[in-house]
Design a protein around this motif. Structure first.
Motif, mmCIF file in Angstrom:
data_model
loop_
_atom_site.group_PDB
_atom_site.id
_atom_site.type_symbol
_atom_site.label_atom_id
_atom_site.label_comp_id
_atom_site.label_asym_id
_atom_site.label_seq_id
_atom_site.Cartn_x
_atom_site.Cartn_y
_atom_site.Cartn_z
ATOM 1 N N SER A 756 6.969 -38.041 -44.455
ATOM 2 C CA SER A 756 6.375 -39.233 -45.066
ATOM 3 C C SER A 756 5.917 -38.906 -46.476
ATOM 4 C CB SER A 756 5.194 -39.724 -44.228
ATOM 5 O OG SER A 756 4.453 -40.709 -44.925
ATOM 6 N N VAL A 757 6.197 -39.830 -47.397
ATOM 7 C CA VAL A 757 5.739 -39.701 -48.776
ATOM 8 C C VAL A 757 5.038 -40.999 -49.159
ATOM 9 C CG1 VAL A 757 6.377 -39.299 -51.177
ATOM 10 C CG2 VAL A 757 7.675 -38.187 -49.331
ATOM 11 N N VAL A 758 3.777 -40.874 -49.573
ATOM 12 C CA VAL A 758 3.010 -42.022 -50.032
ATOM 13 C C VAL A 758 2.780 -41.860 -51.524
ATOM 14 C CG1 VAL A 758 0.881 -43.353 -49.821
ATOM 15 C CG2 VAL A 758 1.876 -42.257 -47.796
ATOM 16 N N VAL A 759 3.211 -42.855 -52.303
ATOM 17 C CA VAL A 759 3.038 -42.834 -53.758
ATOM 18 C C VAL A 759 2.086 -43.961 -54.132
ATOM 19 C CG1 VAL A 759 4.190 -42.937 -55.997
ATOM 20 C CG2 VAL A 759 5.406 -42.005 -54.010
ATOM 21 N N GLY A 760 1.008 -43.623 -54.826
ATOM 22 C CA GLY A 760 0.025 -44.614 -55.236
ATOM 23 C C GLY A 760 -0.165 -44.627 -56.735
ATOM 24 N N SER A 761 -0.428 -45.806 -57.274
ATOM 25 C CA SER A 761 -0.631 -45.972 -58.709
ATOM 26 C C SER A 761 -2.104 -46.211 -59.004
ATOM 27 C CB SER A 761 0.191 -47.150 -59.234
ATOM 28 O OG SER A 761 -0.200 -47.484 -60.552
#
Length: 823
Positions: A756-761
């Motif tokens: 799982s990869v979570v990318v947040g801005s």
């Protein structure tokens, strides 16, 4: 390797005759490991933490440390030395402390508490450094021999601690370059001093009488109750802030007291630095009035604040996290108060190529302001000089700057700015611009960038020479059987210079077009094309055992050298000269690994037999290599998604010294520093150079590049990520990656079949191109919990590695989770 002055070259020639004696007189002990191959062939345990560096038991820990538990928050990168098993000189690490004005290395030899490579009240050295300041402990009128010794750094700071067991007593030192809160908000101001708090502790059951500390010096003389040493127009005064003590036997003696069982004494010592005939009294008075303990806490707070400003990296491996954090401290401790990136081991200047290491490492991890300050200082220095230079002084007054010179009217550059280094300047601005999107410096300094590209020393077929100061150059000569004294600038042309030039020229074309200079843009693109054509024609070798880019061609015959070299064959991918799918770049890299790959994943050229005797005399059997070369290899293998990248990543910490740094040159036998000279006089201090921002920055960037593969493109509203995670790990995250005026957070987790990869801005909307790479077959894909058909996405498969690329829009303040299943 770099040599900053003819004076230093002369010193080297004179001192080389003493090398053999010094190597054994200055800390060489055990014979080391005779095994050719490195341990941990499979890499499974290489980043496994051995546990916290040995913290003293509570019953023997001095109250000074029990009252300040944060001092025991130790980096796992530390030195431990047993009296009956002293290490080789090359295996002794180093710690650094600096506040932008004063600097010193620590634990570079035995005893570990000696201060070495001392500088102040600024970082620039025209003459040499102050001589070493050693510390000995006495009781009953006799010196106490040091037994076990250790040295470590407090996490998130450049505060360093040593502990020496000395018979019935323990001697602890806490060393720091003091910072105090300034008048401006969130700003810390340096004091022109180094402060050392000596804690003498009696952990035994008997009273110990007549305890004294002695601060020895190679050079210096008494000045009342102070030790005084001159160095050109600078002076250092060593004193107790309360003006205690006396001078004897080339040492400042500080009385402690009789120490009963369990008792201790904390004795502060100040190294005060002044210019000319200035008095050290104001500095001593400040330290005395504020108190050494208070200064210690304010310095800690300043370092903590700086640490918090950057991206935070967390994995399930504390040793790796400490390495990344420590490499940042190494760079920051050498950054001057005016912003310059300094090289303080041996050199004492700001160097074009050495700025590149901090640039590629710092820019993406939330430290773009530090990089901007480094480039701003070099820009100011160039204006004052009226041109660029391979190295610049660190003590220039940049408060008032002249107008820009006529960059277009300048002539062709030669020597150390004839090629290679000017391209680095352009690439440094490229990295900063792509991460921040700030075009202002490029618009202001466009003339400089243009000069760097138009006025390089082009030869026939648009080939370029060496600068003759490349860090890897002498090591490559040893591998190629050339004489160390040969001038590569005179005899050969450099593919490395071409690999740097092409992407620099293409970026300059982007800048020119943005500014409306279409003719310039077309000229840069044409020059890039011609340099590329020349490089492909003359450096590419179709070898039956694998094609490769030759490092050099003969300046007269244009014949390529029949052997690749790691610091060059990796550069097409590292610089951006070639894309990750470029077959020649891939073949060149894999030919290199086939020829020189070792069982632990490292790639190191063999030393030519002509140097066998010299290597034998120095106790080296497997050769030498540059401290950043394995970073280049790792970056290349990561870019092409080769499975060998995982092996090299896992074994990479072997390349770093005990305290988490790489040197200018390393020994392939045990990855110790290639140390053929160490001296306490301050002339050169160390050969080869240690505590390096260039090598450390290159390698630190490569390690993070393997995990996250972050490529910001803020000017165009997009960023790319390529995720790898070694099979032994289940977690890695980073928060605060640089992106424009905001930032990105990335969290990776793996359960051994699902990743799982979570990318947040953080406040910025952008387009993301996320690639997830695994060793195995990808079976399924979910975006924010919704399953997607893999057929709709770009897939890559080679060497048993599979990768899926998932593009998506990321709204400001939002996050997206992408999950894959794999077998």
């Amino acid at each position: 390797m770099q040599y900053s002055s003819p004076y230093k070259l002369s010193a080297i020639v004179l001192l080389l005759t003493l090398c053999a004696v010094l190597l054994f007189a200055c800390g060489n002990g055990s014979d080391g490991d005779d095994d050719d191959d490195q341990v941990d062939d499979d890499g499974d345990d290489d980043f496994e933490s051995p546990g916290e560096a040995s913290t003293a038991d509570a019953d023997i820990l001095p109250r000074f440390f029990r009252d300040r538990p944060w001092l025991q928050d130790r980096s796992l990168w530390s030195m431990q030395v047993e009296a009956d098993n002293p290490p080789l000189l090359r295996n002794i690490g180093e710690l650094g402390l600096g506040n932008g004005h004063t600097f010193s290395l620590l634990s570079t030899n035995l005893p570990l508490n000696s201060l070495h490579n001392i500088s102040g009240p600024d970082y620039h050295k025209d003459v040499h450094w102050f001589s070493d300041k050693s510390l000995s402990l006495h009781a009953y009128g006799i010196p106490l021999a040091y037994e076990d010794q250790s040295a470590w750094r407090v996490r998130r700071t450049a505060i360093n601690i040593t502990r020496s067991v000395a018979g019935p007593l323990d001697l602890w030192t806490v060393d720091f370059a003091p910072l105090v809160e300034g008048a401006e908000a969130e700003k810390s101001l340096p004091i022109d001093a180094i402060v050392r708090i000596c804690v003498v502790h009696n952990p035994g059951s008997q009273i110990v009488r007549d305890v004294r500390l002695k601060i020895g010096t190679v050079f210096g003389s008494p000045d009342g109750v102070m030790l005084h040493e001159e160095n050109g127009d600078e002076s250092i005064y060593v004193a107790h802030p309360g003006r205690q003590g006396w001078f004897e036997d080339q040492s400042l003696v500080l009385p402690v007291q009789d120490l009963g069982p369990g008792e201790e004494a904390a004795v502060p010592v100040v190294l005060a630095f002044v210019n000319g005939d200035q008095s050290p009294e104001p500095i001593l008075n400040v330290v005395q009035s504020l108190g050494a303990e208070s200064l210690l806490e304010s310095t800690r707070d300043a370092w903590y604040a700086w640490s918090d400003q950057g991206a935070q990296v967390n994995t399930n491996n504390q040793r790796f996290d400490d390495l990344i954090e420590g490499l940042q401290v190494t760079i920051r401790a050498q950054q001057t108060a005016q912003g310059a990136s300094a090289v303080m081991s041996e050199y004492g200047g700001t160097w074009i190529r050495d700025i590149m290491g901090p640039t590629v490492f710092f820019t993406p991890i939330g430290r773009s302001e530090d990089v901007a300050a480094m480039l701003d200082y070099y820009w100011a220095a160039a204006l004052l000089r009226g041109n660029i230079s391979n190295s610049m002084a660190l003590d220039l007054d940049i408060s008032e700057l002249p107008a820009q010179p006529d960059w277009d009217a300048m002539s062709t550059m030669h020597g150390r700015t004839g090629a290679e280094t000017p391209s680095y300047i352009v690439l440094q601005y490229r990295e900063l611009y792509r991460a921040t999107g700030d075009f202002t410096p490029l618009a202001e300094r466009y003339g400089l960038l243009k000069h760097c590209l138009l006025h390089q020393d082009f030869r026939d077929d648009w080939l370029l020479p060496f600068s003759d100061d490349e860090t890897y150059r002498l090591l490559m000569q040893a591998a190629y059987g050339m004489w160390f004294g040969d001038s590569m600038y005179e005899t050969h042309l450099s593919s490395n210079s071409s690999f740097l030039y092409v992407p620099a020229a293409l970026f300059a074309a982007e800048v020119a077009r943005e500014l409306g200079y279409e003719a310039d843009a077309e000229q840069f693109e044409l020059m890039a094309q011609r340099v590329r054509q020349g490089a492909e024609e003359h450096y590419w070798v179709d070898d039956p055992h694998g094609g490769y880019y030759a490092s050099i061609v003969d300046v007269n015959t244009l014949e390529p050298w029949p052997q690749p070299y790691e610091d060059v064959a990796t550069k097409p991918l590292w610089t951006g000269y070639a894309a990750p799918d470029d077959e020649r770049a891939i073949e060149s890299l894999l030919t290199l690994t086939d020829w020189f790959g070792r069982s632990d994943g490292t790639v190191i050229s063999y030393t030519d037999p002509m140097y066998t005797l010299l290597m034998d005399l120095m106790g080296i059997r497997s050769g030498i290599f540059s401290g950043m070369s394995q970073g280049y290899v790792l970056s290349g293998l990561s870019a092409i998604d080769h499975p060998r990248a995982e092996q090299l990543f896992l074994s990479s910490l072997d390349v770093f010294g005990s305290t988490g740094n790489t040197g200018e040159a390393q020994v392939a036998d045990d990855y110790g520093r290639f140390a053929y000279l160490w001296e306490p006089f301050g002339l050169v201090c160390d050969l080869t150079s240690r505590y390096r921002p260039w090598e450390g920055g290159i390698y630190g960037d490569a390690l993070l590049d393997y995990l996250f593969g972050y490529r910001p493109d803020a000017p165009h509203g997009r960023a790319a990520l390529t995720i790898h995670l070694p099979r032994q790990w289940d977690h890695a995250d980073v928060s605060g990656l640089t992106y424009g005026q905001g930032g990105l957070d990335v969290e990776v987790s793996d359960s051994g079949g699902a990743r799982s990869v979570v990318v947040g801005s953080n406040g910025v909307a952008l387009e993301i191109e996320l690639a997830i790479s695994v060793i195995g077959a990808i079976a399924g894909l979910w975006i924010d919990g919704v399953e997607h058909d893999l057929a709709g996405y770009e897939l890559f498969e080679r060497w048993g590695v599979n990768r899926v690329t998932v593009p998506f829009d990321l709204a400001a303040g939002d996050s997206v989770e992408v999950e894959i299943s794999y077998r």
